[in-house]
Enzyme design. Structure first.
Site, PDB file in Angstrom:
ATOM      1  N   GLY A   1       0.811  -1.218   0.000  1.00  0.00           N
ATOM      2  CA  GLY A   1       0.000   0.000   0.000  1.00  0.00           C
ATOM      3  C   GLY A   1       0.838   1.258   0.000  1.00  0.00           C
ATOM      4  O   GLY A   1       0.723   2.098  -0.891  1.00  0.00           O
TER       5      GLY A   1
ATOM      6  N   CYS B   1      -2.320 -12.501   2.343  1.00  0.00           N
ATOM      7  CA  CYS B   1      -1.453 -13.476   1.657  1.00  0.00           C
ATOM      8  C   CYS B   1      -0.698 -14.330   2.669  1.00  0.00           C
ATOM      9  O   CYS B   1      -0.470 -15.520   2.461  1.00  0.00           O
ATOM     10  CB  CYS B   1      -0.491 -12.784   0.699  1.00  0.00           C
ATOM     11  SG  CYS B   1      -0.026 -11.147   1.206  1.00  0.00           S
TER      12      CYS B   1
END
Lengths: 642, 547
Positions: A37, A183
């Site tokens: 991000g 993830c």
């Protein structure tokens, strides 16, 4: 129309000392750890601001849930390396910039102290405490300025870390994180908490939290993502079959085989993922079931002991039993015509048992420690919300702080917080905090030593480095690493062992604790470096000449530590201890006085520093509850975990 | 009492769709309702100058998935764009900038529809505004020309469209949000712990009955039962005890509350293996916060006392519900019950019962408000029960933004307003050294506006300062504002050198802030900035003004 200027020209116009800044930013070699991000935004900003060379390290691959903010990635990039795709995309913004991508774990051995010290600035754009701590430690060891940043929802912050000048990441104690990137949860768990979150937020939800809907996969199939959509469809169909079987006798086996065998096998087949990790081991239901049967385990008995860490077989028993209970509830609600939905509640034993057992079985698959149900109840946590806007703001702030770092203006460096819920402002900035003199990471004296690892013994290190080069002479001292005490005046068995036999590798850290009562040195951390050229007659060599070694004394007078294990750590209040001076401190003699200031427990990392080393010795090994070790090959940091 | 009531919003009935998984991280902030509002938003960007800040803002709106955007930009791509605008490359050279940007921005999120203007020589902003579907919000960047600005202001007034001005030059930027009239927010997302309202001092019969039934033989309970009494029940029981010995009065002063807390603490059993009881610890810890009579929060008071010009039936639904809540409050002396119960030590079955008691009461209160609201609205208008529920749940945290101040505050957007703010800021600056506060960023705002008013990128320092001062008054006396000249001059000097150039990094950061505010406005969630935010990139600081 205005005549528009290039970034460089405007920078030159607006910056206070333009020339140096321009030269330094275009010549600067910077490292960005994390291409998520903050990383995507930051990479774009760095490249367009004219930073000449940017190295990007990220071990993650791109996930669907990244696309709402990580704008360098598209749908067709899912499952590809974040670092590589980010480099590719950002390179187009400025073909002149040199971007180097590493699809790797920042904790890998290739990223050693020497490598870190080749950068002018390091940017942390990470999402987890463990990696943040690692980079912080490496930057302190290499004496490279670090710009640390993070966001959670609308909140964010940026901090400049420079050894000896500003506070480092570990100068203040950090709460253990309660949330993790998906993830990590779905593909590459490495800690018990990852498996717990998987059990709670993924598995329980998929099976009992919501029913499948075909329309969910109707949209947006095109050439590039067709295969991925197809894959997802298959997965969801397999799951639906299992859902429909809730309550049947085969149900536990079907679910087990799906998530602990089929899915694991598929994951294992992605070889790239397991280059630097241990690949997961699929389990067979039948084998495990037979084993459990042969032990004639009784679920009532197993469940009673929530404090105990269940064996794999015991976990299977709980898995089956909790599934039976949950399935019964689902069937009952269905019969009553109600929604058959169950959500996690730590106080709902059925869901907790299911999550605990599933998490532990998954831990076994990935070679991770299992946890007791009691611990799992506490650890079940949430996922961090994340949005594009906050990342854009924080990444911009990082670059602004980088300008000051490049100009060496640490006095002007700020610690900036986003204050989304304060009415009168959006940002609040504070002067950078001073380093905490008792910080276990930056409050120590750092040095390096070249070692011939094939030859050198611990005694060589003691005689040729610590006593002479570092000037400990006849002082009493202890040497410890991440495992515990290697040497102290009463523990000399290891002296004749080779360093390699003691598990010491290049970039291992050793901590030297001065045990003298009078004017003790601060703790010294030695980073072990492999000798590149022959060292001559002595297989150990410090990087400094003895006259250049200046180890500071401990900043505060400690109470005289009793050579016995004290149940309570010393009182960490700096003012009282500092002002006590020669006055007798009662801590050692009367441990009962220490709990009078319980509020200090968190604020003073030194509580864990000196005394905890004592405790390891006295309690024999790291069985002590009050401390944890950062478990990585190179780490020797002892932190408070109370 | 067999019905089990779902806590908070019921989970979605179908599995998470691909879209839900893509937007997962933001749905946690603004939920499906906020996402739906975003997805139906139609945003116009009128881009000019270097154009970076507008593009960065739009990027941050396209990623979370607005429905549609249009870029109006008269410029053709030239070399200067490549340095600051991350999207544009050589292949765009000479093409309409709006076209290139719309196409490249569109790639960020295939679910978002994009368009651009002007496509022909005859196209103008005016014609775009006429033919486009209604815009949800419009943003423009400086240096916009007067004609275009006027047509935007006209449109905004006519259609009650929020208008956002953005200006980024060199190391400085600001943005101003012009909302169409008073802007109420129901879903302000208060801190979860702040929303607990247990009504311990005004329990309703069902709650009293429940607590009594659990505690009628409190000393006869076995250790398990006693250790699992919910803290709400414990407090209700001991509040009764307290009242019995205090002339029927509840503990109200701080000292009384601490005494009461001690009473609760002392009631815990300590002869058990744990040597104490967690539920009694919870009860004691909750005393100061929950043993408090409910009062009318200031945000809601402002709503209740708001003076309207239009008749109530014609007002937006918010005001009709607000009026119904006001009537509820007048009649019952308390707000509708939010109905949530915090986590606490208790047997699961008992906890669910307790939840049900609160939920049932909350539903009853909301139903009453709904009925009143429907009566106010009249037969022609349907009141949405979900909207009433949300209002009742958040009643204590409802907030009004952009309220035209009564009394001595000058109107928003006026010269007098600027003078008022300046006087306050300069007075604060004089105290700044003593109070260790940083200097005001208001001169930055004035200088940027001055620069915009010069209408000329090569304006020099003095021109910018003069233009800034003329915003305040035609005839500004220097004595009145102390060292304003010098402060304006410092900023103006930097601005003059930047010649309307944008720094990518400053514009990217500003674009993050602006998009954040636009999302709050579109979703009507969280409290937006009211109304101008100034950023100083040299000091990494922002300041918010109402001008």
């Amino acid at each position: 129309m205005a005549s528009e200027l290039t970034t460089e020209a405007v920078l030159a116009a607006a910056a206070e000392t333009p020339d140096t800044l321009l030269t330094t930013s275009s010549q600067a070699r910077v490292l960005m750890v994390g291409a998520g991000g903050i990383g995507c935004e930051l990479l774009k900003n760095l490249v367009l601001t004219g930073f000449g060379q940017v190295h990007v390290v990220d071990l993650d691959t791109i996930d669907l849930s990244n696309l709402n903010r990580q704008f360098l990635f598209r749908h067709e990039h899912i499952k590809k390396s974040k670092a590589l795709v980010a480099k590719e995309a950002a390179q187009k913004f400025n073909p002149a910039a040199k971007i180097v991508a590493h699809h790797a774990n920042i904790k890998d051995a290739q990223f050693n102290i020497e490598w870190f010290s080749s950068f002018s600035i390091v940017f942390n754009a990470l999402d987890n405490l463990e990696a943040r701590r690692h980079v912080n430690k490496m930057c302190i060891a290499a004496d490279v300025p670090l710009i640390e940043s993070g966001t959670t929802g609308f909140n964010g912050q940026v901090q400049v870390i420079k050894k000896g000048v500003t506070a480092c990441y570990d100068c203040s104690p950090k709460d253990t994180p309660k949330s993790f990137p998906v993830c990590t949860i779905r593909s590459t768990p490495s800690q018990p908490i990852h498996c717990i979150v998987w059990g709670k937020s993924y598995l329980l939800n998929e099976i009992f939290g919501a029913s499948e809907d075909e329309s969910a996969f109707d949209n947006s199939v095109d050439g590039d993502n067709a295969q991925e959509i197809e894959e997802l469809k298959r997965e969801s169909e397999a799951l639906r079959k299992i859902r429909n079987s809730v309550g049947t006798e085969e149900f536990p086996e079907m679910l087990f085989e799906k998530v602990f065998k089929t899915d694991v096998e598929r994951l294992r087949s992605m070889e790239d993922m397991w280059k630097t990790r241990k690949p997961p081991e699929p389990l067979s239901y039948k084998d495990l079931f037979e084993k459990a049967k042969s032990q004639s385990l009784d679920q009532e008995k197993v469940l009673k002991d929530a404090q105990k860490v269940w064996s794999l077989e015991e976990n299977l028993v709980v898995f089956n039993d909790s599934l039976e209970r949950l399935s019964k509830r689902v069937l009952e609600s269905k019969t009553a015509g109600e929604d058959a939905i169950i959500t996690f509640d730590k106080d709902d034993e059925d869901t907790l048992d299911f999550v605990a057992a599933s998490a532990n079985i998954r831990s076994a698959v990935f070679g991770i420690d299992r946890k007791s149900k009691f611990d799992i109840k506490q650890m079940a946590g949430n996922i961090i919300p994340a949005i594009a806007t906050t990342n854009a703001i924080v990444a911009g702030l990082c670059v602004l702080e980088a300008f000051k770092v490049l100009k060496g203006q640490y006095d002007r460096a700020k610690e900036v917080f986003l204050t989304p819920f304060a009415n009168a402002r959006m940002l609040a900035s504070d002067k950078s905090r001073q380093p905490n003199p008792d910080c276990p990471v930056c409050g120590v004296y750092q040095t390096r030593a070249y070692v011939d690892l094939d030859k050198a013994t611990l005694n060589d290190l003691v005689e040729h480095l610590i006593k002479t080069n570092l000037g400990y002479g006849e002082k009493d001292f202890a040497i410890s690493n991440e495992v515990g005490i290697l040497y102290d005046p009463d523990e000399t068995d290891n002296l004749e062992k080779k360093l390699s036999e003691l598990g010491i590798k290049p970039d291992s850290f050793l901590t030297i604790t001065d045990e003298d009562d009078e004017e003790p040195f601060v703790n010294v951390v030695i980073a072990i470096q492999e000798a590149k050229e022959p060292l001559g007659d002595k297989p150990v060599k410090g990087i400094l000449d003895p006259e250049d070694v200046k180890i500071p004394l401990k900043p505060k007078k400690q109470s005289q530590p009793e050579p016995v294990a004290t149940p309570a750590p010393t009182n960490g209040n700096s003012t009282s201890n500092g002002q006590n001076g020669g006055v007798i401190d009662l801590d050692g003699d009367e441990p009962t006085t220490t709990p009078a200031k319980p509020s200090l427990k968190r604020g003073h990392p030194e509580d864990a520093e000196g005394p905890s080393v004592k405790k390891i010795k006295a309690n024999d090994k790291a069985a002590d509850d009050d401390i944890v070790f950062i478990e990585d090959s190179a780490g020797a940091i002892v932190i408070d975990d109370d | 009492m067999t019905e089990i009531v779902m806590d908070q919003t019921p989970p979605i009935l179908q599995g998470p769709s691909e879209k839900e998984r893509k937007y997962d991280r933001q749905l946690r902030l603004w939920a499906a309702s906020g996402q739906a509002a975003l997805e139906s938003a139609n945003i116009l960007l009128v881009n000019s100058g270097a154009g970076t800040v507008g593009v960065e803002t739009l990027k941050n709106l396209i990623l979370p998935g607005i429905g549609r955007f249009v870029i109006h930009d008269n410029a053709l791509v030239d070399e200067a764009d490549f340095g600051v605008n991350f999207f544009l490359d050589d292949s765009c050279y000479g093409k309409p900038r709006a076209q290139c940007l719309a196409s490249l921005l569109g790639e960020l999120n295939p679910e978002v529809e994009g368009d651009w203007s002007p496509k022909t020589k005859d196209d103008s902003l005016g014609s775009l505004l006429k033919k486009s579907p209604l815009f949800t919000a419009i943003m423009y960047t400086y240096p916009i020309n007067h004609v275009e600005l006027e047509s935007l202001e006209q449109y905004s007034k006519e259609h009650k469209t929020p208008l956002i001005a953005i200006h980024s030059t060199g190391f400085y930027s600001y943005f101003t949000v012009r909302l169409p009239g008073t802007f109420p927010i129901v879903d302000t997302h208060p801190d979860e712990t702040a929303t607990t309202d247990l009504r311990l001092l005004s329990p309703w019969p069902e709650l009293v009955e429940f607590a009594k039934s659990m505690t009628k033989d409190i000393d006869g309970l076995d250790n398990f039962e006693h250790g699992h009494l919910p803290f709400v029940v414990i407090l209700l029981y001991y509040l009764d005890q307290w009242k019995a010995t205090h002339n029927g009065a509840y503990p109200s002063k701080y000292k009384e509350k601490t005494e009461f807390r001690q009473l609760v603490r002392d009631a815990a059993r300590t002869d058990n293996p744990e040597g104490g009881e967690e539920n009694f610890d919870e009860a004691a810890a909750a005393v100061l916060k929950t043993v408090t009579p409910s009062s009318l929060p200031s945000g809601l008071k402002e709503v209740f006392e708001f003076e309207h010009e239009d008749p109530i039936q014609e007002r937006p639904m918010f005001w009709i519900i607000a009026d119904a809540v006001k009537m509820f409050y007048t009649e019952h002396g308390s707000l509708p019950l939010p109905g949530n119960v915090p986590d606490m030590k208790a047997q699961s079955k008992v906890y669910v019962q307790l939840q049900n008691i609160y939920k049932t009461k909350a539903r009853k209160d909301a139903a009453e408000v709904l009925q009143t609201a429907q009566a106010i609205a009249g037969a022609g208008r349907e009141v949405d029960p979900a909207e009433v529920d949300l209002f009742c749940k958040n009643a204590a945290f409802v907030k009004l933004i952009n309220v035209e101040g009564g009394g001595d505050t000058a109107p928003i957007g006026s010269k007098e307003r600027l003078q008022q703010v300046l006087r306050t800021e300069m007075a604060n600056d004089q105290m700044a050294e003593m109070t260790l506060q940083p200097m005001s960023l208001f001169p930055v705002y004035l200088a940027l506006r001055g620069l915009a008013n010069c209408g000329n990128a090569s304006a020099d320092k003095m021109q910018i300062v003069e233009a800034a001062k003329s915003l305040l008054s035609d005839d500004l006396s220097n004595e009145e504002y102390g060292d304003l000249n010098e402060k304006l001059g410092n900023v103006a000097e930097d601005l003059a050198r930047a010649e309307y150039g944008e720094l990518h990094n400053i514009s990217a950061l500003t674009g993050g802030m602006v998009a954040q505010e636009i999302i709050k406005i579109i979703t009507k969630q969280y409290i937006p900035i009211d109304n101008t935010c100034v950023f100083d990139g040299i000091k990494s600081r922002t300041q918010v003004f109402r001008v």
